[in-house]
Motif scaffolding. Structure first.
Motif, PDB file in Angstrom:
ATOM      1  N   ARG A 136       2.977  68.027 -41.585  1.00 36.11           N
ATOM      2  CA  ARG A 136       3.888  67.077 -41.875  1.00 36.11           C
ATOM      3  C   ARG A 136       5.167  67.465 -41.354  1.00 36.11           C
ATOM      4  NH1 ARG A 136       2.557  66.705 -48.287  1.00 36.11           N
ATOM      5  NH2 ARG A 136       0.762  64.830 -48.211  1.00 36.11           N
ATOM      6  N   GLY A 137       5.752  68.657 -41.125  1.00 34.59           N
ATOM      7  CA  GLY A 137       6.787  69.051 -40.376  1.00 34.59           C
ATOM      8  C   GLY A 137       6.891  69.163 -38.841  1.00 34.59           C
ATOM      9  N   ALA A 138       6.035  68.568 -38.310  1.00 33.89           N
ATOM     10  CA  ALA A 138       5.769  68.336 -36.864  1.00 33.89           C
ATOM     11  C   ALA A 138       6.560  67.419 -36.521  1.00 33.89           C
ATOM     12  CB  ALA A 138       4.528  68.816 -36.473  1.00 33.89           C
ATOM     13  N   GLY A 139       7.004  67.423 -35.175  1.00 37.33           N
ATOM     14  CA  GLY A 139       7.729  66.386 -34.527  1.00 37.33           C
ATOM     15  C   GLY A 139       6.664  65.507 -34.192  1.00 37.33           C
ATOM     16  N   ALA A 140       5.437  65.925 -33.727  1.00 41.44           N
ATOM     17  CA  ALA A 140       4.048  65.054 -33.266  1.00 41.44           C
ATOM     18  C   ALA A 140       2.888  65.868 -33.454  1.00 41.44           C
ATOM     19  CB  ALA A 140       4.270  64.585 -31.903  1.00 41.44           C
TER      20      ALA A 140
ATOM     21  N   ALA B  13       1.188  63.996 -18.394  1.00 39.12           N
ATOM     22  CA  ALA B  13       2.026  62.984 -18.440  1.00 39.12           C
ATOM     23  C   ALA B  13       2.202  62.625 -19.945  1.00 39.12           C
ATOM     24  CB  ALA B  13       1.882  61.889 -17.644  1.00 39.12           C
ATOM     25  N   ARG B  14       1.325  62.529 -20.665  1.00 38.30           N
ATOM     26  CA  ARG B  14       1.521  61.771 -21.907  1.00 38.30           C
ATOM     27  C   ARG B  14       1.949  63.021 -22.858  1.00 38.30           C
ATOM     28  NH1 ARG B  14      -2.964  59.193 -25.216  1.00 38.30           N
ATOM     29  NH2 ARG B  14      -1.265  59.079 -26.639  1.00 38.30           N
ATOM     30  N   LEU B  15       1.275  64.100 -22.692  1.00 39.54           N
ATOM     31  CA  LEU B  15       1.868  65.339 -23.398  1.00 39.54           C
ATOM     32  C   LEU B  15       3.284  65.574 -23.336  1.00 39.54           C
ATOM     33  CD1 LEU B  15       1.184  67.748 -25.425  1.00 39.54           C
ATOM     34  CD2 LEU B  15       0.702  69.062 -23.628  1.00 39.54           C
ATOM     35  N   SER B  16       3.783  65.465 -22.063  1.00 38.64           N
ATOM     36  CA  SER B  16       5.108  65.755 -21.698  1.00 38.64           C
ATOM     37  C   SER B  16       6.031  64.585 -22.417  1.00 38.64           C
ATOM     38  CB  SER B  16       5.301  65.692 -20.042  1.00 38.64           C
ATOM     39  OG  SER B  16       6.516  66.068 -19.865  1.00 38.64           O
ATOM     40  N   GLY B  17       5.684  63.402 -22.154  1.00 42.05           N
ATOM     41  CA  GLY B  17       6.537  62.354 -23.113  1.00 42.05           C
ATOM     42  C   GLY B  17       6.468  62.670 -24.597  1.00 42.05           C
ATOM     43  N   ILE B  18       5.408  62.974 -25.140  1.00 38.53           N
ATOM     44  CA  ILE B  18       5.463  63.405 -26.702  1.00 38.53           C
ATOM     45  C   ILE B  18       6.498  64.480 -27.011  1.00 38.53           C
ATOM     46  CG2 ILE B  18       3.920  64.451 -28.512  1.00 38.53           C
ATOM     47  CD1 ILE B  18       1.736  62.677 -27.187  1.00 38.53           C
ATOM     48  N   LEU B  19       6.419  65.688 -26.081  1.00 36.04           N
ATOM     49  CA  LEU B  19       7.382  66.555 -26.388  1.00 36.04           C
ATOM     50  C   LEU B  19       8.694  65.967 -26.060  1.00 36.04           C
ATOM     51  CD1 LEU B  19       5.350  69.182 -24.235  1.00 36.04           C
ATOM     52  CD2 LEU B  19       5.734  69.330 -26.627  1.00 36.04           C
ATOM     53  N   GLN B  20       8.905  65.371 -25.024  1.00 34.06           N
ATOM     54  CA  GLN B  20      10.501  64.880 -24.920  1.00 34.06           C
ATOM     55  C   GLN B  20      11.056  64.296 -26.027  1.00 34.06           C
ATOM     56  OE1 GLN B  20      12.605  65.139 -22.467  1.00 34.06           O
ATOM     57  NE2 GLN B  20      11.376  65.533 -20.496  1.00 34.06           N
TER      58      GLN B  20
ATOM     59  N   VAL C 118      11.951  66.358 -29.143  1.00 34.63           N
ATOM     60  CA  VAL C 118      13.320  66.764 -28.796  1.00 34.63           C
ATOM     61  C   VAL C 118      14.136  66.003 -28.642  1.00 34.63           C
ATOM     62  CG1 VAL C 118      14.773  67.937 -27.068  1.00 34.63           C
ATOM     63  CG2 VAL C 118      12.265  68.716 -27.206  1.00 34.63           C
ATOM     64  N   HIS C 119      14.159  64.500 -28.348  1.00 32.90           N
ATOM     65  CA  HIS C 119      14.937  63.629 -28.454  1.00 32.90           C
ATOM     66  C   HIS C 119      14.618  62.221 -28.931  1.00 32.90           C
ATOM     67  CE1 HIS C 119      17.544  65.903 -25.649  1.00 32.90           C
ATOM     68  NE2 HIS C 119      16.272  66.302 -24.796  1.00 32.90           N
ATOM     69  N   PRO C 120      14.482  62.502 -30.303  1.00 32.90           N
ATOM     70  CA  PRO C 120      13.718  61.371 -31.101  1.00 32.90           C
ATOM     71  C   PRO C 120      14.450  60.048 -31.074  1.00 32.90           C
ATOM     72  CG  PRO C 120      14.402  62.986 -32.598  1.00 32.90           C
ATOM     73  CD  PRO C 120      14.770  63.380 -31.338  1.00 32.90           C
ATOM     74  N   PRO C 121      13.939  58.836 -30.839  1.00 36.00           N
ATOM     75  CA  PRO C 121      14.642  57.711 -30.862  1.00 36.00           C
ATOM     76  C   PRO C 121      15.722  57.493 -32.259  1.00 36.00           C
ATOM     77  CG  PRO C 121      12.666  57.322 -31.415  1.00 36.00           C
ATOM     78  CD  PRO C 121      12.414  58.552 -30.952  1.00 36.00           C
ATOM     79  N   ARG C 122      16.778  56.802 -31.998  1.00 41.14           N
ATOM     80  CA  ARG C 122      17.679  56.809 -33.073  1.00 41.14           C
ATOM     81  C   ARG C 122      16.953  55.607 -33.993  1.00 41.14           C
ATOM     82  NH1 ARG C 122      23.591  56.219 -30.259  1.00 41.14           N
ATOM     83  NH2 ARG C 122      23.648  58.519 -29.256  1.00 41.14           N
ATOM     84  N   VAL C 123      17.327  55.871 -35.232  1.00 42.73           N
ATOM     85  CA  VAL C 123      16.550  54.868 -36.236  1.00 42.73           C
ATOM     86  C   VAL C 123      17.348  53.621 -36.159  1.00 42.73           C
ATOM     87  CG1 VAL C 123      16.542  54.099 -38.465  1.00 42.73           C
ATOM     88  CG2 VAL C 123      16.131  56.801 -38.009  1.00 42.73           C
ATOM     89  N   GLY C 124      16.480  52.271 -35.806  1.00 43.23           N
ATOM     90  CA  GLY C 124      17.100  51.125 -35.674  1.00 43.23           C
ATOM     91  C   GLY C 124      17.253  50.862 -34.368  1.00 43.23           C
TER      92      GLY C 124
END
Length: 388
Positions: free
Chosen positions: A151-155, A369-376, A379-385
């Protein structure tokens, strides 16, 4: 990004063959990011002494000794794992300036990393493999700790759809769970001459060869395979079963083979470096892996990449990657069903080219490539909205 990878599934001087799939993935990830891999080494393993050297391009590797109370207190292992790490490497971790943590294995590794990431104030991503959820999460106290980590993980990255569904059932947010199948090194695992592979390995060119590759432990089904093998011998008297791997069931396999009067048709080749496995696959008529639980074993993908059909159990993510034209699946812990599948598979004509073409879809470049995108994104989650 500067990434810290924490895991127990990675080669170390005390176990140089461990976690070959992680080694392949992390080495490629390190070509795109600045990565430290810090591997937990069981204190008992460390006491047994160094068994080889490990050098991995594009990564900085280090180790810490995982101390814990053996035989009891498994629900405390995340705490002792964290204490072991922090006391041995805490100062270095605080000063390193990591952007995120990738932790590979749910318990105790990810359960402890959740606490560590909060202390360092950086996001973390959990990669789950199979028995870390299928087995460890079946214990209530451990399950609660795993749930908190997910639950605490970014992904959460799962190696199969079945494992992703398990992560969601435990408590992971569905929109943070991603399925990324492991890849295959096509330079090492590709179709080739069976007779030439057998010549290089010193094997007979005539006898039907059934291959097992993996740890020799009961949960991998190595003993189930031995129980099923005499039925194949009844129809193919010159068949040979070769176990490639090491583990605690070695003596039990030898004793049971003697009791079944098939010792002369059984060979235990021991552990083999990952780079040498290609010839073993190409030499075989069939790979069998009758595990009791799994994620997606890389040996199945690698065998298929060599054009070799598979007999395996219908567990975890195996049904997701083995189509009917590439193998046969049976229920776990069912030697009678396994016997029938082996007899049918050895007698069947398989389309090796079609099997290899299927396996060519599992590419490390796509995986990384997919794992790198998930890590990115962690670190930089999209802004809400914000727009998708």
């Amino acid at each position: 990004m500067k990434i810290l990878i924490l895991t127990n599934l990675f080669p170390t001087p005390w176990d140089p063959l461990r976690g070959a799939f992680n080694r392949q993935q992390f080495e490629r990830l390190g070509q795109h990011h600045d990565i430290d891999v810090l591997t937990a080494v069981d204190f008992r393993e460390r006491l047994r002494g160094v068994r080889g050297e490990v050098s991995v391009d594009s990564l900085r590797t280090d180790y810490f000794t995982f101390f814990y109370p053996p035989r009891f207190g498994r629900s405390l292992h995340a705490m002792t794992w964290l204490l072991s790490l922090w006391l041995q490497r805490g100062r270095r971790l605080r000063a390193a300036g990591y952007d995120c943590i990738l932790v590979s294995w749910a318990y105790p590794d990810a359960a402890a990393t959740g606490w560590l990431a909060r202390r360092l104030r950086i996001p973390y991503v959990v990669k789950v493999h199979g028995s870390d959820l299928n087995v460890q999460a079946s214990y209530p106290l451990r399950r609660r700790q795993i749930r908190s980590a997910l639950r605490g993980a970014g992904a959460v990255v799962a190696v199969s759809r079945a494992l992703a569904e398990k992560a969601v059932a435990i408590g992971a947010a569905p929109d943070r769970v991603h399925v990324i199948y492991n890849g295959v090194d096509s330079d090492r695992f590709a179709p080739g001459s069976r007779s030439e592979a057998r010549t290089r390995l010193g094997l007979s060119s005539e006898e039907p060869l059934l291959l097992y590759v993996g740890n020799l432990k009961s949960s991998k089904g190595c003993l189930d395979l031995l129980e099923a093998f005499p039925a194949l011998l009844a129809t193919q008297s010159q068949a040979r079963l070769i176990y490639v791997g090491a583990g605690p069931c070695r003596d039990a396999l030898l004793e049971r083979a003697a009791a079944l009067a098939c010792s002369d048709r059984i060979s235990l080749a021991g552990a083999v470096p990952h780079a040498a496995l290609g010839d073993w696959f190409r030499a075989a008529d069939l790979l069998c892996l009758p595990s009791h639980n799994e994620g997606v074993p890389n040996v199945i993908l690698e065998a298929m990449a060599c054009g070799i059909p598979v007999v395996a159990t219908r567990v975890g993510g195996i049904p997701e990657v083995v189509p009917d034209y590439a193998g046969s699946l049976v229920p776990p812990q069912d030697p009678a069903a396994l016997s029938a599948a082996l007899v049918e598979a050895v007698a069947r004509e398989w389309d090796s080219s079609r099997i290899a073409a299927h396996a060519s879809g599992f590419r490390w470049d796509d995986n990384v490539a997919r794992l790198s995108g998930i890590l990115q994104t962690a670190v930089h989650p999209p802004r809400v909205g914000s727009a998708a």
